[in-house]
Design a protein around this motif. Sequence first.
Motif, short mmCIF file in Angstrom:
data_model
loop_
_atom_site.label_atom_id
_atom_site.label_comp_id
_atom_site.label_asym_id
_atom_site.label_seq_id
_atom_site.Cartn_x
_atom_site.Cartn_y
_atom_site.Cartn_z
N GLN A 199 28.87 54.34 40.17
CA GLN A 199 29.32 55.73 40.22
C GLN A 199 30.08 56.09 38.95
O GLN A 199 29.91 57.17 38.38
CB GLN A 199 30.21 55.85 41.46
N GLU A 200 30.96 55.20 38.49
CA GLU A 200 31.83 55.56 37.37
C GLU A 200 31.22 55.26 36.00
O GLU A 200 31.51 55.94 35.03
CB GLU A 200 33.18 54.81 37.50
N LEU A 201 30.41 54.20 35.92
CA LEU A 201 29.87 53.79 34.62
C LEU A 201 28.35 53.79 34.56
O LEU A 201 27.78 53.92 33.47
CB LEU A 201 30.36 52.37 34.31
N GLY A 202 27.73 53.64 35.72
CA GLY A 202 26.28 53.44 35.76
C GLY A 202 26.01 51.94 35.66
O GLY A 202 26.45 51.29 34.70
N LEU A 203 25.29 51.40 36.62
CA LEU A 203 25.08 49.95 36.64
C LEU A 203 24.29 49.48 35.42
O LEU A 203 24.39 48.32 35.01
CB LEU A 203 24.36 49.55 37.94
N SER A 204 23.54 50.38 34.78
CA SER A 204 22.78 49.99 33.59
C SER A 204 23.70 49.65 32.41
O SER A 204 23.27 49.04 31.44
CB SER A 204 21.80 51.09 33.18
N ARG A 205 24.98 50.05 32.48
CA ARG A 205 25.94 49.68 31.43
C ARG A 205 26.35 48.21 31.53
O ARG A 205 26.91 47.65 30.59
CB ARG A 205 27.23 50.49 31.56
N LEU A 206 26.14 47.62 32.69
CA LEU A 206 26.58 46.24 32.89
C LEU A 206 25.62 45.30 32.18
O LEU A 206 24.44 45.23 32.53
CB LEU A 206 26.66 45.92 34.39
N LYS A 207 26.12 44.58 31.15
CA LYS A 207 25.25 43.74 30.32
C LYS A 207 25.58 42.26 30.43
O LYS A 207 24.81 41.42 29.97
CB LYS A 207 25.38 44.16 28.85
N ALA A 208 26.74 41.93 30.95
CA ALA A 208 27.13 40.52 31.08
C ALA A 208 28.22 40.40 32.13
O ALA A 208 28.92 41.37 32.43
CB ALA A 208 27.63 39.97 29.74
N VAL A 209 28.35 39.18 32.67
CA VAL A 209 29.38 38.92 33.67
C VAL A 209 30.12 37.64 33.29
O VAL A 209 29.49 36.64 32.93
CB VAL A 209 28.75 38.77 35.09
N HIS A 210 31.45 37.68 33.34
CA HIS A 210 32.25 36.47 33.21
C HIS A 210 32.55 35.98 34.62
O HIS A 210 33.14 36.72 35.41
CB HIS A 210 33.58 36.77 32.49
N VAL A 211 32.13 34.76 34.91
CA VAL A 211 32.29 34.22 36.25
C VAL A 211 33.50 33.29 36.29
O VAL A 211 33.45 32.16 35.78
CB VAL A 211 31.03 33.44 36.68
N ASN A 212 34.59 33.78 36.85
CA ASN A 212 35.82 33.01 36.94
C ASN A 212 36.42 33.20 38.31
O ASN A 212 36.42 34.31 38.84
CB ASN A 212 36.84 33.52 35.91
N ASP A 213 36.96 32.12 38.88
CA ASP A 213 37.79 32.29 40.06
C ASP A 213 39.18 32.71 39.57
O ASP A 213 39.46 32.64 38.36
CB ASP A 213 37.83 30.98 40.87
N SER A 214 40.01 33.17 40.49
CA SER A 214 41.34 33.65 40.09
C SER A 214 42.43 32.88 40.81
O SER A 214 42.37 32.69 42.02
CB SER A 214 41.50 35.14 40.42
N LEU A 215 43.44 32.46 40.06
CA LEU A 215 44.58 31.78 40.67
C LEU A 215 45.39 32.73 41.53
O LEU A 215 46.10 32.32 42.45
CB LEU A 215 45.52 31.23 39.58
N ASN A 216 45.31 34.02 41.23
CA ASN A 216 46.18 35.00 41.89
C ASN A 216 45.42 35.91 42.85
O ASN A 216 44.20 35.89 42.89
CB ASN A 216 46.94 35.80 40.83
N SER A 217 46.17 36.70 43.58
CA SER A 217 45.56 37.49 44.65
C SER A 217 45.07 38.84 44.15
O SER A 217 45.37 39.27 43.03
CB SER A 217 46.59 37.69 45.77
N LEU A 218 44.30 39.49 45.02
CA LEU A 218 43.76 40.82 44.75
C LEU A 218 44.88 41.75 44.26
O LEU A 218 45.96 41.76 44.85
CB LEU A 218 43.16 41.37 46.06
N ASP A 219 44.63 42.49 43.20
CA ASP A 219 45.57 43.51 42.72
C ASP A 219 46.84 42.92 42.10
O ASP A 219 47.84 43.62 41.97
CB ASP A 219 45.95 44.44 43.89
N SER A 220 46.80 41.64 41.72
CA SER A 220 48.02 41.00 41.18
C SER A 220 48.24 41.32 39.71
O SER A 220 49.34 41.10 39.18
CB SER A 220 47.91 39.48 41.34
N HIS A 221 47.21 41.82 39.01
CA HIS A 221 47.29 42.15 37.58
C HIS A 221 47.81 40.99 36.74
O HIS A 221 48.62 41.17 35.83
CB HIS A 221 48.14 43.41 37.36
N LYS A 222 47.31 39.77 37.04
CA LYS A 222 47.83 38.57 36.38
C LYS A 222 46.89 38.00 35.31
O LYS A 222 47.32 37.62 34.24
CB LYS A 222 48.12 37.50 37.42
N ASP A 223 45.61 37.81 35.64
CA ASP A 223 44.66 37.18 34.71
C ASP A 223 44.92 35.71 34.46
O ASP A 223 45.22 35.30 33.34
CB ASP A 223 44.63 37.96 33.38
#
Length: 277
Positions: A199-223
């Motif tokens: 809706q916001e970008l168009g799925l055709s803009r998606l060209k790559a994915v970084h696959v990482n699990d996260s040490l922190n929880s949803l919405d934690s803004h930690k990285d």
Amino acid sequence: MFLGCHLSSTKGFLAMGRQALELGADTFQFFTRNPRGGSAKALDPRDLAALVAFMAEKGFGPVVAHAPYTLNPCAKEKKTLDFARLVLSEDLERLRGLPGALYNLHPGSHVGQGAQAGLELTADIVNEVLSPGETATVLLETMAGKGTEIGRSFGELARIIGKIRLDSKMGVCLDTCHVFDGGYDIKNDLEGVLAKFDQELGLSRLKAVHVNDSLNSLDSHKDRHAKIGQGQIGLEALARVVWHPRLAGLPFILETPNEPEGYAQEIALLRRQGPQS
Ligand code: FE
Ligand code: FE
Ligand code: ZN
């Protein structure tokens, strides 16, 4: 689906291709230069051409070249902006030897100037360096929103891309850890997150994915990245991303805290999961 991991580029281009193949990968990512510094090694065109031939022979997908972390296109200081401009234009020129390469960029940190000013500065620099002859696609990475990072939402990325004249050369790299930390629940509602992206970008803009699990929880803004299955997102949810039919054909890159052997295990693990029901 192409699956690979981040590799060290110190041994050269063909060496990275060979290492990727050994690890069971059919794509990979590398830093265009020292991630925490700036200077780029002289480039050997024969080595680059050898990699291009190797990838074609082995059926590799597009590779991802990652810009250094020190590059901030929406910094405040002139010398930081000058550095960003220089690195971007040099990197894009170097990537002309690697047809179809994806150039992944963090949209930057506005360092107190405000998100709106940040989005404009980043778009300005991209407009300055991007030329019609560019062969690489510039990807803006989805960020976790730590500190003053911009690109913390699909909407912010859309606002940057909306300001770029040569927008056909722009795409997005979705980082699973970053979007989860940024508040997008890819664990419990992947379909909803992809619908929002579309809706916001168009799925055709998606060209790559970084696959990482996260040490922190949803919405934690930690990285903070975790190994696959050892974080808050989990193996099942990440396998659903990698095997999603609407994302087929994209390169998926692991940036988990691993040595090469660990990457080989995670690549095998994700391949074994197969298409998810
Ligand atoms: Fe990144
Ligand atoms: Fe990433
Ligand atoms: Zn990260």
